[in-house]
Write an enzyme that holds these catalytic residues in place. Structure first.
Site, PDB file in Angstrom:
ATOM      1  N   LYS A 136      62.353 -28.562 -32.308  1.00 15.08           N
ATOM      2  CA  LYS A 136      61.719 -27.311 -33.325  1.00 15.08           C
ATOM      3  C   LYS A 136      60.497 -27.598 -33.500  1.00 15.08           C
ATOM      4  O   LYS A 136      59.856 -28.583 -33.859  1.00 15.08           O
ATOM      5  CB  LYS A 136      62.533 -27.399 -34.678  1.00 15.08           C
ATOM      6  CG  LYS A 136      62.520 -26.363 -35.572  1.00 15.08           C
ATOM      7  CD  LYS A 136      63.216 -24.929 -34.927  1.00 15.08           C
ATOM      8  CE  LYS A 136      64.472 -24.822 -35.672  1.00 15.08           C
ATOM      9  NZ  LYS A 136      65.454 -23.716 -34.702  1.00 15.08           N
TER      10      LYS A 136
ATOM     11  N   THR B 170      68.126 -27.741 -32.561  1.00 18.63           N
ATOM     12  CA  THR B 170      67.018 -27.621 -33.148  1.00 18.63           C
ATOM     13  C   THR B 170      66.854 -27.505 -34.770  1.00 18.63           C
ATOM     14  O   THR B 170      65.895 -27.942 -35.406  1.00 18.63           O
ATOM     15  CB  THR B 170      65.988 -26.836 -32.238  1.00 18.63           C
ATOM     16  OG1 THR B 170      66.373 -25.349 -32.601  1.00 18.63           O
ATOM     17  CG2 THR B 170      65.987 -26.994 -31.066  1.00 18.63           C
ATOM     18  N   ASP B 171      67.921 -26.737 -35.231  1.00 15.62           N
ATOM     19  CA  ASP B 171      68.344 -26.374 -36.674  1.00 15.62           C
ATOM     20  C   ASP B 171      68.355 -27.719 -37.196  1.00 15.62           C
ATOM     21  O   ASP B 171      67.679 -28.087 -38.389  1.00 15.62           O
ATOM     22  CB  ASP B 171      69.393 -25.435 -36.793  1.00 15.62           C
ATOM     23  CG  ASP B 171      69.301 -24.970 -38.274  1.00 15.62           C
ATOM     24  OD1 ASP B 171      68.189 -24.227 -38.561  1.00 15.62           O
ATOM     25  OD2 ASP B 171      69.949 -25.144 -38.730  1.00 15.62           O
TER      26      ASP B 171
ATOM     27  N   PHE C 278      18.505 -30.512 -23.412  1.00 18.64           N
ATOM     28  CA  PHE C 278      19.294 -30.434 -22.259  1.00 18.64           C
ATOM     29  C   PHE C 278      18.502 -29.974 -21.082  1.00 18.64           C
ATOM     30  O   PHE C 278      17.935 -28.788 -21.070  1.00 18.64           O
ATOM     31  CB  PHE C 278      20.705 -29.454 -22.386  1.00 18.64           C
ATOM     32  CG  PHE C 278      21.430 -29.350 -21.230  1.00 18.64           C
ATOM     33  CD1 PHE C 278      22.072 -30.590 -20.989  1.00 18.64           C
ATOM     34  CD2 PHE C 278      21.670 -28.120 -20.457  1.00 18.64           C
ATOM     35  CE1 PHE C 278      23.293 -30.438 -19.873  1.00 18.64           C
ATOM     36  CE2 PHE C 278      22.548 -28.205 -19.430  1.00 18.64           C
ATOM     37  CZ  PHE C 278      23.280 -29.077 -19.032  1.00 18.64           C
TER      38      PHE C 278
ATOM     39  N   ARG D 107      17.336 -28.441 -29.415  1.00 18.63           N
ATOM     40  CA  ARG D 107      18.152 -27.147 -29.579  1.00 18.63           C
ATOM     41  C   ARG D 107      19.103 -27.492 -30.470  1.00 18.63           C
ATOM     42  O   ARG D 107      19.110 -28.706 -31.082  1.00 18.63           O
ATOM     43  CB  ARG D 107      18.818 -27.005 -28.279  1.00 18.63           C
ATOM     44  CG  ARG D 107      19.789 -28.335 -27.919  1.00 18.63           C
ATOM     45  CD  ARG D 107      20.785 -27.549 -26.582  1.00 18.63           C
ATOM     46  NE  ARG D 107      21.627 -28.817 -26.436  1.00 18.63           N
ATOM     47  CZ  ARG D 107      22.495 -28.711 -25.505  1.00 18.63           C
ATOM     48  NH1 ARG D 107      22.739 -27.656 -24.695  1.00 18.63           N
ATOM     49  NH2 ARG D 107      23.186 -29.724 -25.095  1.00 18.63           N
TER      50      ARG D 107
ATOM     51  N   GLN E   2      27.981 -34.256 -23.295  1.00 18.04           N
ATOM     52  CA  GLN E   2      28.684 -35.316 -22.555  1.00 18.04           C
ATOM     53  C   GLN E   2      28.290 -36.707 -23.137  1.00 18.04           C
ATOM     54  O   GLN E   2      29.178 -37.504 -23.424  1.00 18.04           O
ATOM     55  CB  GLN E   2      28.345 -35.236 -21.268  1.00 18.04           C
ATOM     56  CG  GLN E   2      28.919 -34.022 -20.286  1.00 18.04           C
ATOM     57  CD  GLN E   2      28.154 -32.667 -20.141  1.00 18.04           C
ATOM     58  OE1 GLN E   2      27.499 -32.510 -21.090  1.00 18.04           O
ATOM     59  NE2 GLN E   2      28.582 -31.976 -19.324  1.00 18.04           N
TER      60      GLN E   2
ATOM     61  N   ASN F  10      31.458 -26.287 -26.732  1.00 16.06           N
ATOM     62  CA  ASN F  10      29.972 -26.472 -26.910  1.00 16.06           C
ATOM     63  C   ASN F  10      29.709 -25.051 -27.756  1.00 16.06           C
ATOM     64  O   ASN F  10      29.526 -24.016 -26.936  1.00 16.06           O
ATOM     65  CB  ASN F  10      29.057 -26.542 -25.816  1.00 16.06           C
ATOM     66  CG  ASN F  10      27.524 -26.865 -25.904  1.00 16.06           C
ATOM     67  OD1 ASN F  10      27.174 -26.591 -27.027  1.00 16.06           O
ATOM     68  ND2 ASN F  10      26.714 -27.160 -25.008  1.00 16.06           N
TER      69      ASN F  10
ATOM     70  N   HIS G 239      27.479 -22.670 -28.521  1.00 17.13           N
ATOM     71  CA  HIS G 239      25.898 -22.435 -28.152  1.00 17.13           C
ATOM     72  C   HIS G 239      25.326 -21.462 -29.327  1.00 17.13           C
ATOM     73  O   HIS G 239      25.895 -20.577 -30.156  1.00 17.13           O
ATOM     74  CB  HIS G 239      26.026 -21.403 -26.789  1.00 17.13           C
ATOM     75  CG  HIS G 239      26.717 -22.239 -25.840  1.00 17.13           C
ATOM     76  ND1 HIS G 239      26.204 -23.223 -25.315  1.00 17.13           N
ATOM     77  CD2 HIS G 239      27.907 -21.552 -24.722  1.00 17.13           C
ATOM     78  CE1 HIS G 239      27.126 -23.571 -24.193  1.00 17.13           C
ATOM     79  NE2 HIS G 239      28.087 -22.865 -23.880  1.00 17.13           N
TER      80      HIS G 239
HETATM   81  O1  URC Z   1      25.418 -30.478 -23.276  1.00 15.17           O
HETATM   82  C1  URC Z   1      25.369 -29.490 -22.359  1.00 15.17           C
HETATM   83  N1  URC Z   1      26.217 -29.931 -21.281  1.00 15.17           N
HETATM   84  C2  URC Z   1      26.522 -29.110 -20.435  1.00 15.17           C
HETATM   85  O2  URC Z   1      27.172 -29.508 -19.517  1.00 15.17           O
HETATM   86  C3  URC Z   1      25.880 -27.781 -20.511  1.00 15.17           C
HETATM   87  N2  URC Z   1      25.653 -26.657 -19.454  1.00 15.17           N
HETATM   88  C4  URC Z   1      25.059 -25.898 -20.093  1.00 15.17           C
HETATM   89  O3  URC Z   1      24.932 -24.592 -19.742  1.00 15.17           O
HETATM   90  N3  URC Z   1      24.242 -26.175 -21.485  1.00 15.17           N
HETATM   91  C5  URC Z   1      25.023 -27.531 -21.655  1.00 15.17           C
HETATM   92  N4  URC Z   1      24.920 -28.490 -22.482  1.00 15.17           N
END
Ligand code: URC
Length: 296
Positions: free
Chosen positions: A12, A57-58, A158, A175, A218, A244, A246
């Protein structure tokens, strides 16, 4: 050549349970979303419709509610272990169970400077999670959190990435870095103070996110997992999934304004998705079955 039944589980999903402890006028609440899946001798059910090994499941759902009444729920890991061991220990032909629990957090509403006895507010989407796998007499715990939204307004760069004819992204050494953290960490054993371990791992990952001068999400991912594991020998690996989120600088030149990293457009999609496992090099990988259905 024939056709056979492969790995399977059933249960469930998403049993919503709110439990109120009324022992004193100062109530406490637990708000959970519980999913159970059972595994075992279920070929008969799939091949011939023989339901003699199919605990409904009940019934699984009812067991979740009854267990919440029979004893205090406690930490979600303990509740999941109790449920999983119960199913495997009592249901004929059932040899494995997976119990997934998400816990929603509630805070007391402040009234006159102190938290109210029985009124609560939920101020965040963040969930604490656990996934307990029972396999015979073995128990495995993977705990974590979901939807912990974090942002750094600087301290993120970056650049240095490969460029080809499709590249438009400008390199940046300042950024916004924002993400919604999903983290799952695998415990090496079950002799753990679950609440304390959770709070410390969460705080440690947050601190690493804040203090890492990030050259990529990363790198932040690795530093967050590494920091948690350095402090927590009971953890074998940390899996992180980091969208990410943006933030694009808005071009205000058209109206004669210089935008010095102050005004951003927060895009909701598409988003980069940065995922990885940070692990100890001397600990074996967990079977995939601890994360989802065997071989799925
Ligand atoms: O921290 C980031 N990792 C990425 O792999 C990546 N690729 C991207 O376009 N911006 C970013 N920023």
């Amino acid at each position: 050549m024939g056709i056979v039944m492969g790995p399977n589980q059933y249960g469930k999903a998403e049993v919503r349970i709110v439990s109120v402890n009324r022992d004193t006028p100062r109530h406490t609440i637990k708000d959970l979303n519980v999913s159970s899946s059972l595994r075992g001798d279920l070929d008969g059910a799939h091949l011939t419709g023989d339901n003699s090994k199919v605990l409904p499941t009940d019934t699984q759902k009812n067991t979740v509610y009854a267990f919440a009444k029979e004893a205090p729920i406690g930490e979600i890991e303990d509740f999941a272990l109790r449920l999983g061991r119960h199913f495997v220990g009592t249901a004929d032909g059932i040899t494995g169970a997976r119990i997934l629990i998400d816990e929603y957090s509630w805070e007391r509403i402040p009234v006159g400077g102190t938290g109210h006895d029985h009124s609560f507010a939920r101020s965040t989407d963040e969930k604490r999670t656990t996934a307990v796998t029972i396999d015979g007499d073995q128990a495995h715990v993977v705990s974590g959190l979901k939807d912990l939204i974090v942002l750094k307004s600087t301290g993120s760069e970056f650049w240095g990435y490969p460029k080809d004819k499709y590249t438009t992204l400008a390199e940046t050494n300042d950024r916004i870095l924002a993400t919604a953290v999903t983290a799952r960490w695998r415990y090496l054993h079950t002799d753990v103070d679950w609440g304390k371990s959770f709070e410390s791992i969460r705080a440690t990952m947050l601190e690493a996110f804040a203090t890492t001068h990030s050259l990529a999400l990363q790198q932040s991912l690795y530093e967050m997992g590494k920091a948690a594991m350095e402090k927590h020998p009971e953890v074998a690996e940390v899996r992180l999934s980091l969208p990410n989120k943006h933030h694009f600088l808005v071009d205000l030149e058209y109206c004669g304004l210089e935008n010095n990293n102050e005004v951003f457009f927060a895009a909701d999609r598409p988003y980069g998705l940065i995922e990885g496992v940070v692990k100890r090099d001397d600990v074996d990988e967990a079977p995939q079955a601890w994360y989802s259905l065997p071989q799925f």
